[in-house]
Design an enzyme around this catalytic site. Structure first.
Site, PDB file in Angstrom:
ATOM      1  N   LYS A   1      44.929  48.487  23.046  1.00  0.00           N
ATOM      2  CA  LYS A   1      44.791  48.739  21.607  1.00  0.00           C
ATOM      3  C   LYS A   1      45.401  50.124  21.356  1.00  0.00           C
ATOM      4  O   LYS A   1      44.689  51.136  21.314  1.00  0.00           O
ATOM      5  CB  LYS A   1      43.314  48.665  21.216  1.00  0.00           C
ATOM      6  CG  LYS A   1      43.094  48.451  19.740  1.00  0.00           C
ATOM      7  CD  LYS A   1      41.651  48.075  19.442  1.00  0.00           C
ATOM      8  CE  LYS A   1      41.333  48.163  17.969  1.00  0.00           C
ATOM      9  NZ  LYS A   1      42.063  47.238  17.116  1.00  0.00           N
TER      10      LYS A   1
HETATM   11  C1  LIG Z   1      45.719  42.823  16.931  1.00  0.00           C
HETATM   12  C2  LIG Z   1      44.262  42.534  17.000  1.00  0.00           C
HETATM   13  N1  LIG Z   1      43.829  41.386  17.510  1.00  0.00           N
HETATM   14  C3  LIG Z   1      42.533  41.076  17.605  1.00  0.00           C
HETATM   15  C4  LIG Z   1      41.563  41.959  17.151  1.00  0.00           C
HETATM   16  C5  LIG Z   1      40.115  41.600  17.271  1.00  0.00           C
HETATM   17  O1  LIG Z   1      39.481  42.424  18.207  1.00  0.00           O
HETATM   18  P1  LIG Z   1      37.934  42.774  18.106  1.00  0.00           P
HETATM   19  O2  LIG Z   1      37.209  41.493  17.960  1.00  0.00           O
HETATM   20  O3  LIG Z   1      37.629  43.448  19.380  1.00  0.00           O
HETATM   21  O4  LIG Z   1      37.761  43.659  16.917  1.00  0.00           O
HETATM   22  C6  LIG Z   1      41.958  43.162  16.600  1.00  0.00           C
HETATM   23  C7  LIG Z   1      40.967  44.128  16.111  1.00  0.00           C
HETATM   24  O5  LIG Z   1      40.620  45.044  16.805  1.00  0.00           O
HETATM   25  C8  LIG Z   1      43.337  43.472  16.534  1.00  0.00           C
HETATM   26  O6  LIG Z   1      43.737  44.633  16.003  1.00  0.00           O
END
Ligand SMILES: Cc1ncc(COP(=O)(O)O)c(C=O)c1O
Length: 310
Positions: free
Chosen positions: A156
């Site tokens: 991330k």
């Molecule tokens: C590109 C992306 N995919 C998926 C997610 C979902 O992740 P999470 O459930 O950990 O928030 C996020 C959000 O953080 C994201 O930015």
């Protein structure tokens, strides 16, 4: 915006939480971050949803970009508690950020300091309460998700989000609430900030890591809840065409929580409204977030009440 932001070990006033223009991350996207949420639980305390998992992912993302976080996981957890408490919040969005600060310019980042900030603020459902209730309209993006041979989709990292930004702008300008990205092979990947699930004939499917997803923490929660409810959940490649044939589609993410899709590329999803399986999982998920589900109470990190003034 709230009053206090945690910056490199201390709380500073919102207006003082500043960085230098030569911050490496501003130029080259060398930052990693998390999106986390706290919800007021039935006893009136803020409780952070799957906090440990978010902190683990933050350290994992940092490691993938060779950043050593100058605080321990426990220090980050305590700092987050302190930031929520000092801002007097019961429910909030939490944004920890780790980035390369000002130092020698040029691409080699390892001589720039690693800085850490934690901001919190009150933030409603990212795709709207209306969207959570009635579903949103999505569009398959013309942009492909970043591929694993150029970047690390499982990290991330701030710079990687230029990909999501392009897809988000495209979807918005075309009149849709969210863009869905395909991976470099043309298989379904995810939304610009959410993972995606389809339901067909009672079985649930979601793309796996081979489709370049970010491993969402809410994705894992939805999988666990769905299985606990007795549904079969399969992680597999999903062809674009399957989206149009799905009975139900929903997305999960910290910001968006669990949001159904009611339309995709101007075609209704199923009957054009959130389906029964989506609704069933969504209800349990909402209970888990808000501390109303005993079974998932271990997902919550309750922020201790502030010590009484002497
Ligand atoms: C590109 C992306 N995919 C998926 C997610 C979902 O992740 P999470 O459930 O950990 O928030 C996020 C959000 O953080 C994201 O930015």
């Amino acid at each position: 915006m709230s009053q206090w932001i945690w910056m490199n070990g201390e709380l500073v006033a919102y207006e003082d939480a500043k960085v230098h223009v030569l911050t490496h991350a501003l130029h080259y996207g060398t930052g990693v971050f998390e999106g986390v949420r706290a919800y007021e639980n039935p006893s009136g305390q803020p409780a952070i949803f799957r906090h440990g998992d978010h902190i683990d992912r933050l350290f994992q993302s940092a490691g993938l970009y060779h950043m050593e976080i100058p605080f321990s996981k426990e220090e980050i957890r305590a700092a987050t508690h302190e930031t929520i408490t000092r801002n007097g919040l019961k429910s909030c969005y939490i944004r920890p950020l780790v980035f390369r600060g000002a130092g020698p310019m040029g691409l080699f980042p390892l001589d720039c300091p690693v800085e850490v900030t934690i901001a919190v603020w009150e933030w409603g459902a990212y795709l709207g309460d209306e969207g959570k209730q009635n579903g949103i309209r999505g569009k398959v993006s013309s942009w492909r998700r970043i591929s694993p041979d150029s970047l690390i989709p499982a990290a991330k990292a701030t710079g990687q989000y230029l990909n999501s930004v392009l897809a988000k702008i495209e979807a918005d300008k075309a009149g849709y609430e969210e863009g869905i990205l395909l991976d470099q092979r043309g298989m379904v990947c995810e939304g610009t900030g959410e993972n995606l699930f389809i339901v067909k004939d009672g079985t649930i499917a979601t793309p796996g890591f081979t489709s370049s997803i970010l491993g969402g923490i809410n994705r894992l929660s939805a999988i666990e809840i769905a299985r606990d409810l007795g549904y079969e959940v399969v992680e597999r490649d999903i062809a674009r065409g399957e989206l149009y044939l799905a009975d139900e589609i929903f997305m999960t993410g910290t910001a968006a929580e669990l949001t159904p899709l009611r339309e995709l590329d101007d075609q209704p999803v199923g009957e054009g409204r959130p389906g029964p399986i989506t609704r069933e999982i969504q209800n349990v998920f909402e209970d888990a977030l808000h501390g109303r589900a005993e079974r998932y109470a271990h997902w919550l990190d309750v922020v201790p009440a502030p010590a009484p003034a002497p």
